[in-house]
Each structure stands twice: as C-alpha cells, then as structure tokens.
Enzyme design. Structure first.
Site, mmCIF file in Angstrom:
data_model
loop_
_atom_site.group_PDB
_atom_site.id
_atom_site.type_symbol
_atom_site.label_atom_id
_atom_site.label_comp_id
_atom_site.label_asym_id
_atom_site.label_seq_id
_atom_site.Cartn_x
_atom_site.Cartn_y
_atom_site.Cartn_z
ATOM 1 N N LYS A 173 -4.262 -5.159 -33.366
ATOM 2 C CA LYS A 173 -5.414 -4.641 -33.400
ATOM 3 C C LYS A 173 -5.475 -2.960 -32.814
ATOM 4 C CE LYS A 173 -9.427 -6.487 -33.392
ATOM 5 N NZ LYS A 173 -10.676 -7.192 -32.877
ATOM 6 N N GLU A 185 -15.826 -10.491 -30.893
ATOM 7 C CA GLU A 185 -15.937 -10.477 -29.583
ATOM 8 C C GLU A 185 -16.629 -9.223 -29.077
ATOM 9 O OE1 GLU A 185 -13.844 -11.495 -25.185
ATOM 10 O OE2 GLU A 185 -12.526 -11.677 -27.040
ATOM 11 N N GLU A 241 6.401 1.303 -22.466
ATOM 12 C CA GLU A 241 7.327 -0.033 -22.475
ATOM 13 C C GLU A 241 6.974 -0.443 -20.799
ATOM 14 O OE1 GLU A 241 10.252 -2.787 -23.209
ATOM 15 O OE2 GLU A 241 8.999 -1.449 -24.338
ATOM 16 N N ASP A 251 -15.259 -6.451 -35.885
ATOM 17 C CA ASP A 251 -14.812 -7.182 -34.679
ATOM 18 C C ASP A 251 -15.644 -8.167 -34.329
ATOM 19 O OD1 ASP A 251 -13.117 -7.924 -32.512
ATOM 20 O OD2 ASP A 251 -14.536 -6.786 -31.122
ATOM 21 N N HIS A 298 1.105 -1.174 -0.072
ATOM 22 C CA HIS A 298 -0.056 0.039 -0.110
ATOM 23 C C HIS A 298 0.841 1.206 -0.115
ATOM 24 C CE1 HIS A 298 -3.048 2.824 0.707
ATOM 25 N NE2 HIS A 298 -2.795 3.236 1.652
ATOM 26 N N ASP A 304 -15.930 -3.086 -30.090
ATOM 27 C CA ASP A 304 -16.407 -2.758 -28.823
ATOM 28 C C ASP A 304 -15.090 -2.378 -27.939
ATOM 29 O OD1 ASP A 304 -15.195 -5.688 -28.647
ATOM 30 O OD2 ASP A 304 -15.641 -5.675 -26.467
ATOM 31 N N SER A 363 -8.654 -10.939 -33.408
ATOM 32 C CA SER A 363 -7.430 -11.477 -32.747
ATOM 33 C C SER A 363 -7.452 -12.916 -32.866
ATOM 34 C CB SER A 363 -7.031 -11.115 -31.121
ATOM 35 O OG SER A 363 -8.578 -11.622 -30.671
ATOM 36 N N HIS A 367 -5.626 9.502 -2.406
ATOM 37 C CA HIS A 367 -4.997 8.692 -1.067
ATOM 38 C C HIS A 367 -3.830 8.013 -1.614
ATOM 39 C CE1 HIS A 367 -6.066 5.600 2.358
ATOM 40 N NE2 HIS A 367 -4.872 5.357 1.872
#
Length: 533
Positions: free
Chosen positions: A466, A299, A166, A297, A141, A492, A433, A216
């Site tokens: 893509k 999916e 990268e 596309d 954290h 999408d 893909s 935070h």
C-alpha cells in the site's frame, strides 16, 4: 560486600565471569563508539544487562559506563554494577590526577540520579519502560553529530520520519516499505530533567526503539546488546541519509524521495467540500476533476483503529493455536502454513526479531503449530502488513464471525455515505492490508448490517504494497479508468496517500479518533467524516 548481600548476589558472583565479560564488552563498545563519534568529549553512555541464562532477564544485573570520563580509555574495572532495580552495588575507584573521578552518569533518566531522587528510583521510573516494558537488554545513548543535526531540519517537528531505505530493515519490526517514526523531545539544560518527556515518548510510541533529543542526541535500546548496536548503526545511517537528502532538496519521508513540498495546509483543513460527482473549486480555486471511483482504506478510515488493535488482533492471537489444531489437515490451512513458512524463511535471512524456523510436516504437527503460533504472535505484535499473516488472520476471523463471537464496527457516517455514493452511480472499492476474505467479513457483519451491497470490489496486498505507487497504478488499470485522477483514495496513512498521489490518484487523508499524527505541512486535504466528501 553488604550491598552485594542485600541484593542477593554474592561477592563471588560480582567478581565472576559473567560480570567481568559484560564489563569488558561495555569497555570495548565504548572504544568502538568513540571512533564513530558517538561518545566523544566524555559524552554518551552504555548500559547493559549481564546475560546469565540461569537468571530471569528482569532479575539480571546491569553494567553501566561512568559519566565524565574518557570513553576510549576506560577499563572494565571502571564500570558501575547496578542491581535490577537500579541501586549501586559496586562503584569504581577513582583514578589518580588528572583523571576526573567517575560518577553515575547523568546521561538520561534511564541511568541517573540527582540530589532529590536516588538512582534506583530514577531507574525504576523510566528504566522499567526500556528494560521491562520493552524487554531491553541494552541501552545506548549517542551524541553522534547526525543524531543531533537531524532534529534541526525542522525545529517544530515532533517526529523524525523516513521510508523506503534498505537500512530500515535493521530496525526491529520494520521492513523496506515501512515508515520509520522516531519521536523527538526537547532538550533541557540538565539531562536528569528529561525524565518526564522521555517517559511520555516511550509510552506514546510503543513500536519505537529510539527517542531523539533535539540538539542533543539519541537513546536507542534493543533486546540484547547485539540488537541495540545493530539498530544504533542503522539509525545513525538513516539520520545521515535524511540530512543528505534534505541538502539535495529531497524528502526522506516519501516513498519516491521526491522534491520537498512546501505546503501551508492545516491538518484540519476541511473548509471545501470534496465532490465525487462533478468538478468543483478547491481551496486554491482550481477545478477538481469528476470522480468515477472511490477507493477506501479500512483501519482509521471506515473503522476505528481500536477495533482492529483491541478486538481483531487479540482474537486472532488467542485463537491461532485452536484454529490450526482443528483445521490442520485441510488444504486451506496447509496453504496458510506454506505461505507463512516462506515468509519466515525470508525474515530469518533478514535477521528480523521474533522469527523462528517453521519445521516441515514430517517433523510432527505439534512442532509445526508451535512454531507457527510463535511467529504469528511476533508478527501481530510488530503489526506486520504481509499477505501470509493476513490470509491466516482472515480464516481465523471467519470462524469468529460465523460463531457470532465477532461483530465489526464502522464509523456512524460510513453506511450513509456508502449508500449515497452507490445511489449516485459512484463505484466504491476497498483497499486494505487485510485479506479480501477479511474485508468481506468485516463489511458483511457490521453494526449497521451488511454493507457489501454498496461495494464494487476488494483489493489487498496481493496487488501490491500500500505504500508503493505501482500498487495504485495496478488498481487504476484493473478498474479500467483512463485518467487516474478520476479515482479518489481515502486513507489515514500519509505514506499511502503519497504513493497514491504519485500514481496520479486524488488522495484525501482521514482524520479519525486514535489515528496517528501527520507530518507538519503534509499537503493533503483532510476529512473527519465521509459526509465531507
């Protein structure tokens, strides 16, 4: 001694090498993180499993740094030792004045307790998400300035997004071309009140290894302390990069990192029907060009995401070993293994989690298959969009369709739209893909019959990623279209639409049940049905 006995860990173990080494490591990391500005002002925290090869990971002890103390001055004996279910086995002794007494950290529901709920219950409630469901070996954290400021760039944003950097490769399950999405939850006056929202974020983003808390900081986990530390360094780098890009007026969430676009489009802005035949007026009263081609596309656009994630992926995962055993000596399967071996070698150079070396054929069929299966399972779990995986999946699915074990699904508006466009002389192509073989199998075996007669061709990642604009330039040249704006691309995925637009194509985003949310003010027209095109 009593606490130790109740947990099944003898006192000698609590005073043994593994526990001492882990406590020393937490101390060392806290000092290092202090120099990075992540745990200054006594804030922040680290918890870590006590690695012991003789004990299953879920049953390992947890070392936790205390709260409210100077992190850079802590000693190994200042650590809390927790049982696997979060109960305190050993607590540190207080130091003399003016040091504050150590306390069990309020630093996130992952580790804390309050007056009404014990630490053990709190840890079980949310710690299970990171330590068990995410197979975490350590949780960090941080109160680093960049992790705080990045949540302020857009006070309404529920996600942080960045791509084509990268350092994204240092985040588990991500590559350079991928979009990194980190959920953002709202801060509360007391950290122990974050439990519910943090739990929901972890459940809603199964691929995430971090959660930002607005104004935070950030929670980051990994399957070991090394992975958690590596990812923490990469996340902070990416947060700072996004802040600096924003200061320059550049958008970190787009592949080209071009100027930030200010749009007022609604995600449900479908008031103007999109023409694929002749020029029409759009919502800004501007004439749209006629369409010669539509590229779709799969999916989340033609096919429910759930069909891919709940049917196709599990089928490939469950049958990969059987497929390899039955077809091992064929040229096709040997080529699949060769492609996967090359990909895994690159993954190993990048240090990707889940990659294991694939031995060469002279080391034995069983060893080769076992290694391929292990890598394929890891790739599917991470939803890798890579040619080597997609080729093998296509061959496995082919068997499933041929044996009538699989039947593909398209949305109810798809078949009618494909037939209408085909009759109107509009050429329709698929860009996914998934391999071209897998695409042909999917559209050849749908719940509405064989739809391939309406399609003019298929593109996969062999033409390019893509999320890269150059891929769409290649498609434009392949289709022989002089003006790329004559091609309408429907997807999408925001990043794909952005890349297509950068190449000059018109792009529309498909809104279907189960699709991922879009960035605020994304600037694209959206459709919920192909009847709107």
């Amino acid at each position: 001694m009593a606490a130790a006995a109740m947990t099944g860990f003898p006192q000698a173990y609590l005073e043994g090498k593994e526990v001492k080494d882990t406590s020393s490591l937490v101390t060392e990391l806290c000092r290092h993180f202090y120099t990075q500005g992540w745990v200054s002002g006594t804030g922040g925290s680290i918890t870590m499993k006590v690695h012991d090869a003789s004990i299953p990971k879920p049953d390992q002890l947890i070392i936790m740094s205390p709260s409210g103390v100077q992190k850079e001055r802590m000693q190994p004996e200042d650590m809390y030792i927790l049982s696997p279910n979060g109960s305190i086995i050993s607590a540190p002794s207080p130091r003399p004045y003016p040091n504050k007494p150590p306390k069990c950290t309020d630093c996130a529901p992952l580790f804390m307790k309050n007056r009404r709920l014990s630490l053990g219950k709190r840890l079980r409630k949310l710690g299970y998400k990171a330590y068990e469901m995410r197979n975490a070996g350590a949780v960090i954290h941080s109160h680093g300035m960049e992790s705080c400021l990045v949540t302020m760039l857009n006070p309404q944003a529920k996600e942080f997004r960045i791509t084509h950097m990268e350092m994204i490769k240092g985040i588990q399950g991500h590559g350079y071309y991928d979009e990194l999405v980190v959920p953002v939850i709202e801060n509360t006056a007391y950290e122990n009140e974050l439990t519910d929202s943090l739990t929901k974020a972890i459940e809603a983003y199964p691929k995430a290894t971090a959660v930002l808390v607005r104004n935070h900081g950030v929670y980051i986990w990994g399957d070991s302390w090394i992975h958690a530390k590596t990812q923490a360094e990469c996340y902070h780098y990416l947060f700072e990069a996004a802040i600096k890009l924003h200061q320059l007026g550049l958008d970190a969430a787009t592949p080209e990192h071009g100027p930030i676009q200010r749009h007022t489009h609604s995600q449900n802005n479908t008031s103007t029907k999109l023409s694929v035949k002749s020029g029409v007026k759009d919502s800004q009263n501007q004439t749209e060009p006629p369409r010669r081609c539509i590229v779709l596309d799969i999916e989340g656009t033609t096919t429910p995401i759930t069909f891919v994630t709940d049917v196709l992926f599990p089928y490939a995962r469950e049958n990969v070993g059987k497929h390899l055993n039955l077809t091992y000596d064929t040229a096709e399967t040997q080529e699949d293994i060769k492609l996967l071996r090359s990909q895994v070698e690159e993954d190993l150079r990048q240090g990707l989690t889940g990659a294991v070396p694939i031995p060469h054929a002279n080391e034995g069929k069983d060893k080769v298959i076992a290694a391929v299966v292990s890598n394929v399972e890891a790739m599917i779990k991470a939803d890798r969009k890579i040619t080597a995986l997609k080729e093998l999946q296509g061959h496995i699915w082919r068997t499933g369709f041929e044996c009538n074990e699989l039947k593909s699904v398209v949305f109810e508006d798809v078949a009618e739209a494909l037939e209408k466009w085909h009759s109107s002389g509009i050429k329709v192509y698929i860009y996914s893909s998934g391999s071209r073989l897998a695409q042909r199998l999917l559209f050849g075996n749908t719940n509405y019959g064989d739809l391939r007669k309406y399609l003019s061709g298929f593109f996969d990642t062999t033409i390019g990623n893509k999320k890269e604009s150059k891929s769409y330039k290649e498609i434009t040249e392949t289709l022989g279209v002089d003006d790329p704006s004559e091609i309408l691309f429907v997807t999408d995925v925001y990043q794909e639409a952005t890349a297509a637009r950068a190449a000059g194509l018109e792009a529309v985003i498909s809104i279907r049940p189960g699709n991922a949310s879009l960035p605020e003010n994304h600037g694209f027209k959206t459709v919920t049905s192909f009847s709107q095109i």
